[in-house]
Motif scaffolding. Structure first.
Motif, PDB file in Angstrom:
ATOM      1  N   VAL A 223      54.474   6.829 -15.775  1.00 50.25           N
ATOM      2  CA  VAL A 223      53.849   8.009 -16.363  1.00 50.25           C
ATOM      3  C   VAL A 223      54.519   9.266 -15.803  1.00 50.25           C
ATOM      4  O   VAL A 223      54.715   9.396 -14.591  1.00 50.25           O
ATOM      5  N   ALA A 224      54.893  10.175 -16.693  1.00 53.58           N
ATOM      6  CA  ALA A 224      55.508  11.470 -16.327  1.00 53.58           C
ATOM      7  C   ALA A 224      56.802  11.291 -15.550  1.00 53.58           C
ATOM      8  O   ALA A 224      57.157  12.141 -14.737  1.00 53.58           O
ATOM      9  N   ALA A 225      57.546  10.222 -15.831  1.00 54.55           N
ATOM     10  CA  ALA A 225      58.775   9.961 -15.078  1.00 54.55           C
ATOM     11  C   ALA A 225      59.969  10.721 -15.618  1.00 54.55           C
ATOM     12  O   ALA A 225      60.999  10.795 -14.953  1.00 54.55           O
ATOM     13  N   GLY A 226      59.874  11.311 -16.813  1.00 56.70           N
ATOM     14  CA  GLY A 226      60.999  12.038 -17.394  1.00 56.70           C
ATOM     15  C   GLY A 226      60.872  13.532 -17.166  1.00 56.70           C
ATOM     16  O   GLY A 226      60.803  14.010 -16.029  1.00 56.70           O
ATOM     17  N   ALA A 227      60.804  14.284 -18.274  1.00 59.07           N
ATOM     18  CA  ALA A 227      60.751  15.745 -18.169  1.00 59.07           C
ATOM     19  C   ALA A 227      59.340  16.269 -17.923  1.00 59.07           C
ATOM     20  O   ALA A 227      59.160  17.463 -17.714  1.00 59.07           O
ATOM     21  N   SER A 228      58.335  15.399 -17.934  1.00 57.82           N
ATOM     22  CA  SER A 228      56.952  15.869 -17.887  1.00 57.82           C
ATOM     23  C   SER A 228      56.452  16.224 -16.491  1.00 57.82           C
ATOM     24  O   SER A 228      55.453  16.915 -16.363  1.00 57.82           O
ATOM     25  N   TRP A 229      57.110  15.763 -15.436  1.00 51.37           N
ATOM     26  CA  TRP A 229      56.545  15.986 -14.098  1.00 51.37           C
ATOM     27  C   TRP A 229      56.942  17.335 -13.512  1.00 51.37           C
ATOM     28  O   TRP A 229      56.098  18.114 -13.067  1.00 51.37           O
ATOM     29  N   GLY A 230      58.229  17.652 -13.458  1.00 55.62           N
ATOM     30  CA  GLY A 230      58.688  18.765 -12.656  1.00 55.62           C
ATOM     31  C   GLY A 230      58.964  20.050 -13.396  1.00 55.62           C
ATOM     32  O   GLY A 230      59.577  20.957 -12.834  1.00 55.62           O
ATOM     33  N   ASN A 231      58.522  20.162 -14.643  1.00 55.71           N
ATOM     34  CA  ASN A 231      58.792  21.397 -15.376  1.00 55.71           C
ATOM     35  C   ASN A 231      57.907  22.538 -14.876  1.00 55.71           C
ATOM     36  O   ASN A 231      57.058  22.350 -14.018  1.00 55.71           O
ATOM     37  N   ALA A 232      58.097  23.721 -15.445  1.00 56.82           N
ATOM     38  CA  ALA A 232      57.409  24.904 -14.925  1.00 56.82           C
ATOM     39  C   ALA A 232      55.909  24.892 -15.192  1.00 56.82           C
ATOM     40  O   ALA A 232      55.170  25.666 -14.572  1.00 56.82           O
ATOM     41  N   GLY A 233      55.448  24.047 -16.105  1.00 53.10           N
ATOM     42  CA  GLY A 233      54.016  23.982 -16.362  1.00 53.10           C
ATOM     43  C   GLY A 233      53.496  25.074 -17.266  1.00 53.10           C
ATOM     44  O   GLY A 233      52.287  25.262 -17.384  1.00 53.10           O
ATOM     45  N   TYR A 234      54.378  25.795 -17.952  1.00 60.06           N
ATOM     46  CA  TYR A 234      53.935  26.812 -18.899  1.00 60.06           C
ATOM     47  C   TYR A 234      53.317  26.155 -20.131  1.00 60.06           C
ATOM     48  O   TYR A 234      53.921  25.274 -20.741  1.00 60.06           O
ATOM     49  N   VAL A 235      52.141  26.566 -20.491  1.00 56.33           N
ATOM     50  CA  VAL A 235      51.563  26.272 -21.801  1.00 56.33           C
ATOM     51  C   VAL A 235      51.536  27.631 -22.501  1.00 56.33           C
ATOM     52  O   VAL A 235      50.538  28.334 -22.500  1.00 56.33           O
ATOM     53  N   ALA A 236      52.680  27.996 -23.047  1.00 50.70           N
ATOM     54  CA  ALA A 236      52.927  29.387 -23.407  1.00 50.70           C
ATOM     55  C   ALA A 236      53.513  29.486 -24.810  1.00 50.70           C
ATOM     56  O   ALA A 236      54.735  29.538 -24.971  1.00 50.70           O
ATOM     57  N   PRO A 237      52.670  29.526 -25.835  1.00 48.13           N
ATOM     58  CA  PRO A 237      53.199  29.618 -27.192  1.00 48.13           C
ATOM     59  C   PRO A 237      54.045  30.863 -27.434  1.00 48.13           C
ATOM     60  O   PRO A 237      54.920  30.855 -28.306  1.00 48.13           O
TER      61      PRO A 237
ATOM     62  N   ILE B  37      49.607  24.843 -16.266  1.00 49.93           N
ATOM     63  CA  ILE B  37      48.985  23.648 -15.706  1.00 49.93           C
ATOM     64  C   ILE B  37      49.900  23.053 -14.638  1.00 49.93           C
ATOM     65  O   ILE B  37      51.064  23.420 -14.530  1.00 49.93           O
ATOM     66  N   ASP B  38      49.344  22.142 -13.878  1.00 55.78           N
ATOM     67  CA  ASP B  38      50.149  21.247 -13.048  1.00 55.78           C
ATOM     68  C   ASP B  38      50.589  20.121 -13.974  1.00 55.78           C
ATOM     69  O   ASP B  38      49.779  19.272 -14.359  1.00 55.78           O
ATOM     70  N   PRO B  39      51.856  20.094 -14.394  1.00 54.05           N
ATOM     71  CA  PRO B  39      52.239  19.152 -15.457  1.00 54.05           C
ATOM     72  C   PRO B  39      52.115  17.684 -15.068  1.00 54.05           C
ATOM     73  O   PRO B  39      51.741  16.851 -15.885  1.00 54.05           O
ATOM     74  N   GLY B  40      52.423  17.367 -13.808  1.00 53.04           N
ATOM     75  CA  GLY B  40      52.275  15.981 -13.378  1.00 53.04           C
ATOM     76  C   GLY B  40      50.820  15.551 -13.375  1.00 53.04           C
ATOM     77  O   GLY B  40      50.474  14.462 -13.861  1.00 53.04           O
ATOM     78  N   GLU B  41      49.947  16.406 -12.836  1.00 47.79           N
ATOM     79  CA  GLU B  41      48.515  16.105 -12.812  1.00 47.79           C
ATOM     80  C   GLU B  41      47.973  15.950 -14.234  1.00 47.79           C
ATOM     81  O   GLU B  41      47.191  15.039 -14.521  1.00 47.79           O
ATOM     82  N   PHE B  42      48.397  16.852 -15.117  1.00 48.36           N
ATOM     83  CA  PHE B  42      47.913  16.796 -16.495  1.00 48.36           C
ATOM     84  C   PHE B  42      48.350  15.502 -17.184  1.00 48.36           C
ATOM     85  O   PHE B  42      47.537  14.836 -17.849  1.00 48.36           O
ATOM     86  N   THR B  43      49.615  15.134 -17.025  1.00 53.95           N
ATOM     87  CA  THR B  43      50.110  13.932 -17.692  1.00 53.95           C
ATOM     88  C   THR B  43      49.438  12.681 -17.139  1.00 53.95           C
ATOM     89  O   THR B  43      49.092  11.761 -17.889  1.00 53.95           O
ATOM     90  N   ARG B  44      49.204  12.645 -15.832  1.00 56.30           N
ATOM     91  CA  ARG B  44      48.490  11.499 -15.257  1.00 56.30           C
ATOM     92  C   ARG B  44      47.048  11.443 -15.755  1.00 56.30           C
ATOM     93  O   ARG B  44      46.513  10.363 -16.037  1.00 56.30           O
ATOM     94  N   ALA B  45      46.390  12.604 -15.872  1.00 53.25           N
ATOM     95  CA  ALA B  45      45.023  12.630 -16.390  1.00 53.25           C
ATOM     96  C   ALA B  45      44.974  12.167 -17.836  1.00 53.25           C
ATOM     97  O   ALA B  45      44.032  11.475 -18.255  1.00 53.25           O
TER      98      ALA B  45
END
Length: 414
Positions: free
Chosen positions: A43-57, A200-208
């Protein structure tokens, strides 16, 4: 095209346990589909863990544009530049970059922006739906503070927001004081506050998100490297390199930068290349109030676990290539003059992840030529922002067989 042969699917396999794949799995479950997710790593092993975490449309815009082309040509082989292409003999990469360059026109950008505006309009609602129905990692609302050394440097971002407005996307922004952000140094003279964004914390979000999928009865199998997807009568078989398989009525390929390895077998000819991003975390002396963007050096910073996550660069290299420490140092050198109250020597969590980039800057979302197989990828830097809305719309297409109007520009077979 769109639904499994014989009607709506009762079972689906999603290949890829990043935010796009897991969002699609979650929304398929909303339609009553029994879902299995497989991933080669975790889970979140690719680009989903360490990105900036922007949810910014506000920043979810097409990557190909004239300014990027001008900048890219000046810095193409400079390892210290935010955009970096290593000197290599790779005809496929050069063909991709030539296609990217052809799309760097104002007319193409405006057309692509109209397409993305439809997704951006509803992307925050999709996050809210996930949160309301059990995904435990919160999104935090805060303005993005864009900081500049000189007042005239803000003109480009203002003009981008104006072009986006003409394409149907309204962004609210205003001048702000650098003193509102303790981490901005005295070098900063101009700040724009971009309202109504989140992080968001992208790793936390993807794991949730993964936990929510499993909590609803879904299965997640890691260490499952897919080598092929084939039809067997009325079913689809997802076969692994270990000669295991999972069968289902419908399959979604959401493998990020690795998408071409499987998608080409389903009739998708659009190239997807790994535009690798780097990040690290810094201890801070004062709390960080919200996201900080440094447009001149293409660096995004976000509050992260009591510190500051710093992310940047676009490096076109193989998705599995090792982390290049020179890229981290380049981000440090470019961002250091703009920031204060951070411990550069305490840097940790160094990371590189491959973001899936298309030559026209638009994702690939929809049905492939293989009945029952759908594609979800190519979101570039905005897979986190657009992952949940992608999952919501694609799941609707898979179950009903009707493509939502908002997905028409992203046809994987275009």
């Amino acid at each position: 095209m769109g639904s499994a042969v014989g009607g709506a699917p009762s079972t689906a396999v999603v290949v890829g346990a990043g935010v796009v794949g897991l969002s699609t799995a979650w929304f398929l479950q909303e339609h009553g589909v029994d879902v299995t997710v497989v991933d080669r790593s975790g889970v979140a092993a690719g680009a989903s863990w360490g990105n900036a975490g922007y949810v910014a449309p506000a920043f979810s815009v097409p990557l190909p544009e004239p300014a990027v082309l001008r900048y890219g040509l000046r810095s193409l082989f400079d390892p210290n530049a935010p955009l970096y292409v290593p000197r290599t003999v790779d005809p496929g990469l050069w063909a991709f970059l030539a296609g990217f360059a052809r799309n760097c026109t104002h007319r193409t950008w405006q057309r692509s922006m109209r397409s993305l505006a439809g997704l951006n309009e509803d992307c925050l609602d999709a996050f809210d739906e996930l949160a309301k129905d059990g995904v435990g990692a919160p999104t935090k609302t805060a303005p993005v503070m864009a900081a500049f050394e000189k007042p005239e440097q803000a003109r480009e971002l203002r003009e981008e927001f104006e072009r986006a407005r003409r394409s149907g996307q309204e962004t609210w922004f205003a001048d702000a004081a650098a003193s509102e952000v303790p981490q901005l140094s005295s070098l900063v003279s101009t700040v724009l506050r971009i309202e109504d964004q989140r992080y968001i914390d992208p790793g936390e979000f993807t794991r949730a998100l993964a936990e929510a999928v499993e909590g609803r009865g879904g299965r997640i199998h890691t260490g499952f490297t897919v080598r092929d997807v084939v039809r067997d009568g009325g079913r689809l078989l997802v076969k692994s390199t270990q000669n295991d398989y999972v069968s289902a009525d419908s399959v979604v390929l959401a493998t990020g930068a690795w998408l071409p390895e499987l998608a080409v077998k389903t009739g998708v000819k659009r190239q997807v290349r790994a535009g690798r991003g780097y990040s690290f975390t810094l201890p801070v002396s004062e709390p960080v109030p919200g996201p900080i963007y440094l447009p001149a050096v293409r660096v995004a910073c976000t509050p992260y676990q009591g510190g500051l996550r710093v992310a940047g660069t676009m490096e076109f290299r193989a998705p599995d290539a090792a982390l290049d420490g020179r890229r981290i140092e380049a981000i440090v050198q470019s961002a250091r003059p703009f920031l204060r109250g951070v411990d550069w020597d305490g840097r940790h969590d160094e990371w590189v992840g491959p973001r899936p980039v298309t030559a026209d800057g638009l994702p690939l979302i929809g049905a492939s030529k293989m009945p029952g197989v759908h594609i979800a990828g190519g979101h570039g830097m905005w897979g986190l922002t657009l992952g949940p809305i992608t999952g919501r719309l694609l799941s609707e297409q898979i179950v009903t067989g009707e493509r939502p109007a908002a997905l028409r520009p992203f046809d994987p077979l275009r």
